[in-house]
Design an enzyme around this catalytic site. Structure first.
Site: not given
Length: 570
Positions: A21, A23, A25, A29, A98, A206, A265, A337-338
């Site tokens: 990150d 910035n 928040d 990003d 993706d 995906d 995938e 990520h899964d």
């Protein structure tokens, strides 16, 4: 078959929300990625794959896209993206996006039009059906089919505006596109060309094997104890899937004279399916992600975690190595990520975390195929342990919890099943250093940071030549340096051994032996004619000098992995 150009490549997956990150928040990003491109170049990877960064309501963390030709403001701007792409290319790496086109967000303009009336021109861009005959619209059982969603509940959502249901295999906010409509496919191909014209180098697609569906949409069988029917036979590798993939190749990839990487995938795909998808002569995809090996520790569902059966895991991976040996290509992965973190799942994330992370890397990266590294895997990042359901963010996890508790399950038992299996294990922020929030953000992170970041982090790993990070650098470099790794054949060894993972790789006059003890105790690997490897060159090991092979086999310490190379004995 000829060795493809990507045989020596390693792909690194970035989950932008959790990477870095810039910035404050609390959400990663594009500028955060830009700031760490040199880190990725130092690791030695060839391709970066970004999980979705398009505009999205973020119902499923960006896998619900509302605009395919933009960047969500939470991640930055198209100018930021162009700067990242230039930075990646300047370092000799490629960038893959993706592609999520089985479904869109319900806020995508296509769906907004589609649901506005039954006679809208975009009505058949999605799957709309009337209620089941004899049922009151909008009531349980009125759904057009009995299928269950991947995110709990039915796969159909009732829309009061038009009095019909739309199909959503995932969240109700992710309506499925109707690929039977040629206008849908043409629009998808156009948006793909838009990104390729911008300079990207390919796509990870995906759930791409779900885009072709049995147009009759029949009810599925209901397993004992299940609430909904199994729709998989109607949408996994459906009747027109290979036609669609060949058409995509013709309409998109054949128009470019540069290398483009395509990986699909494909949940539920078999070796035979993979041979069709990835046969170069068929001109469909370069490789696919299959899920067989990441299901070996599941019971009836992913939430029913079982102890790892190494023999079963080896046989699964061996089947794919052998099955695609003469036609097609493998993708090699432990993490994404899964999936929960591999070192917590298949390794030992306690006393032997470093050794087991290196061992898992060794046995995977020295196989035939293209390896994928998920952010933090190269550090040996582990599962987290979130103590309450309120700390989870993943829609699949939250909906499973709510559905299970609603039918009377003990909340504590449901939480216990979630902790080792949730996708959030992979989505906690990247560990850059030992500072608060792991150097990920100066603000409050969108999901909690794993407390062990004070020990496991990139700053410490880069500074330690014996770290997991540097072991990954070595195995990645070996793929480029040793043709036998990229192009050699594969012969399993000790297939029934419950502790040892071993195989041979051969190419011309070179032979490679890979042996790993995937247990927390000493073992002897009874490799046949092991003494013939006594004078072989050790290519890589994870615990200093290994014991020399003898007539009795190879002595291995807990989680020790070694690869030797020699001139082939004929």
């Amino acid at each position: 078959m000829a060795t493809p150009w990507f045989a020596t490549s390693t792909v690194y997956q970035i989950y932008p929300r959790s990477f870095a990150d810039s910035n404050g928040d609390g959400v990663g990003d594009l500028r955060g990625i830009i700031e760490h491109v040199d880190y990725l170049a130092h690791l030695g990877v060839d391709v970066l794959w970004l999980s979705p960064i398009y505009p999205s309501p973020q119902d499923d963390n960006g896998y619900d896209i509302s605009d395919y030709r933009g960047i969500d403001p939470v991640f930055g701007t198209l100018d930021d993206f162009d700067e990242l792409l230039t930075s990646v290319h300047d370092r000799g790496m490629k960038l893959v996006m993706d592609l999520v086109v089985n479904h869109t967000s319900d806020l995508h303009p296509w769906f907004v039009e589609s649901r506005s009336s039954r006679d809208n021109p975009k009505r058949d861009w999605y799957w709309w059906r009337p209620p089941r005959e004899g049922f009151e619209p909008g009531t349980p059982g009125a759904e057009p089919t009995n299928w269950g969603s991947f995110f709990s509940g039915p796969t159909w959502a009732f829309d009061e505006t038009t009095g019909e249901y739309y199909l959503h295999l995932f969240s109700r906010r992710q309506p499925d596109l109707n690929w039977e409509n040629p206008a849908v496919r043409a629009e998808v191909y156009d948006l793909m060309r838009w990104w390729l014209d911008r300079g990207i180098d390919g796509f990870r697609m995906d759930v791409i094997n779900m885009v072709s569906k049995d147009v009759t949409l029949p009810d599925g069988p209901v397993r004992p104890g299940a609430e909904y029917g199994d729709g998989w036979p109607s949408f996994i590798c459906g009747p027109r899937i290979h036609e669609f993939m060949a058409e995509m190749h013709l309409e998109v990839f054949d128009r470019y004279d540069r290398p483009i990487l395509t990986v699909g995938e494909t949940p539920g795909a078999t070796v035979d399916d993979a041979r069709l998808f990835t046969d170069p002569a068929r001109r469909e995809l370069d490789m696919i992600f299959q899920f067989e090996h990441v299901g070996v520790d599941h019971g009836l569902t992913k939430w029913d975690q079982q102890p790892l059966d190494l023999v079963r895991l080896k046989r699964s991976l061996d089947r794919w190595q052998i099955g695609l040996a003469d036609t097609g290509w493998n993708s090699l992965y432990w993490d994404n990520h899964d999936q929960p973190r591999a070192v917590s799942r298949f390794g030992d994330d306690g006393e032997h975390r470093v050794r087991s992370a290196k061992a898992l890397a060794t046995v995977l990266h020295l196989q035939r195929g293209t390896p994928y590294v998920y952010q933090g895997e190269e550090l040996g990042m582990t599962n987290t342990w979130l103590p309450t359901i309120d700390e989870y963010r993943d829609i699949e996890t939250l909906r499973h919890y709510a559905a299970a508790v609603a039918v009377g399950a003990d909340p504590a038992d449901v939480l216990a099943s979630i902790q080792p299996a949730s996708r959030d294990n992979a989505r906690t922020p990247m560990h850059w250093d030992a500072s608060p929030h792991a150097g990920f953000t100066s603000g409050e992170p969108w999901i909690g940071v794993n407390p062990n970041h004070t020990e496991i982090n990139a700053a410490a790993a880069v500074a330690d030549d014996d770290s997991v990070f540097h072991h990954y650098r070595r195995v990645i470099a070996l793929r480029r340096a040793e043709p036998v790794i990229a192009a050699g054949d594969y012969t399993p060894q000790l297939r029934d051994d419950p502790n040892v993972y071993a195989y041979l790789r051969r190419l011309d006059d070179v032979e490679l032996l890979v042996v790993a003890n995937l247990s927390s105790h000493d073992v002897v690997a009874p490799i046949e004619q092991a003494q013939q490897w006594t004078d072989a060159e050790m290519l890589i090991g994870n615990i200093g000098d290994p014991a020399a092979p003898t007539a009795d086999g190879i002595e291995l310490r807990p989680w020790e992995a070694v690869a030797w190379r020699r001139a082939r004995v004929r």
